[in-house]
Write an enzyme that holds these catalytic residues in place. Sequence first.
Site, short mmCIF file in Angstrom:
data_model
loop_
_atom_site.label_atom_id
_atom_site.label_comp_id
_atom_site.label_asym_id
_atom_site.label_seq_id
_atom_site.Cartn_x
_atom_site.Cartn_y
_atom_site.Cartn_z
N THR A 13 0.84 -1.20 0.00
CA THR A 13 0.00 0.00 0.00
C THR A 13 0.88 1.25 0.00
OG1 THR A 13 -0.18 0.16 2.43
CG2 THR A 13 -1.79 -1.22 1.27
N GLY A 18 7.95 7.17 -2.84
CA GLY A 18 8.66 6.99 -1.58
C GLY A 18 9.00 5.56 -1.22
N GLY A 20 7.08 3.11 -0.37
CA GLY A 20 6.21 2.13 -1.01
C GLY A 20 6.66 1.77 -2.41
N SER A 149 6.96 3.91 12.69
CA SER A 149 7.84 5.08 12.76
C SER A 149 8.44 5.16 14.15
CB SER A 149 7.03 6.36 12.48
OG SER A 149 7.80 7.51 12.79
N TYR A 163 -0.09 11.72 15.24
CA TYR A 163 0.75 10.83 14.43
C TYR A 163 1.53 9.88 15.33
CZ TYR A 163 4.25 9.29 11.03
OH TYR A 163 5.06 8.53 10.23
#
Length: 279
Positions: A13, A18, A20, A149, A163
């Site tokens: 996905t 980037g 992906g 992350s 986030y």
Amino acid sequence: MVKRFEGKVVIVTGSSQGIGRATALLFAREGAKVTITGRDLNSLEESKKAILEVTHSEDSVNVVAADVTTSEGTDKIVNSTIEKFGKLDILVNNAGAAFNDENGKVGVEVGIGAYEKTFDINVKCVIDLIQKCRSHLIASKGEVVNVSSIAGGAHANPNFAYYCMSKSALDSMTRCFAIDLIEHGVRVNSVSPGIVATHFLNALGIPDEGVKKCYEYYKQHRDIIPSGGPGKPEEIAQVIGFLADRSMSSYIVGQSIIADGGTSLIMGMNCHDLSEVCK
């Protein structure tokens, strides 16, 4: 020579650019058939072009323009993959984003709308896709790799609280789902990148020149990134490939590999020379 992902089918996905795109290209280069997906069809076509330059076969790639935050979008991704390739071996949940408050607020004042959008793409859609891919992954004894992350770690970033919260939730999900699915032969792991040179900052409204200045600043300050600069998408793709390769990482279950150039090892006090302070 047999390539390590020969005969495998992969969904990546957020593969229009980037990390992906780099990940989809890695799998294609290593022999896999890949579903690439995102909302921008033009960017997806660029990803497809890069893959075809490696595979020289339309049968190697499935392009799906879809919004992963909707049930219709995830249905389209999964169903089209099974229809074209007949199975699924590896699911890479890479799509993710941070959102600014529409009124310019930061920290605790950021509106609930930003929270909802953040959790929709960073958490809810991952749950949705894993649930819809579960039976196919069990049939293939497959792999799930989530892209988290270092923002989900113990340190705080009040300007991007939602986030950070969403990535912490994703890390917990990885651990919980890993225990559930390993009983069926399916491994779930994740990678936690630090700062990577992608379009992430552009998506937050920072123009190209501002992004360039930001990356140059990082390169000049090893107290931010000890290795000396932002990572490359291909470097994160390599970690994803490692986690998806059972011949290399079979005993790793429910873990997150940090790839951040040393960023998460730095504390504020390390940026000050205490021998000078204490004189």
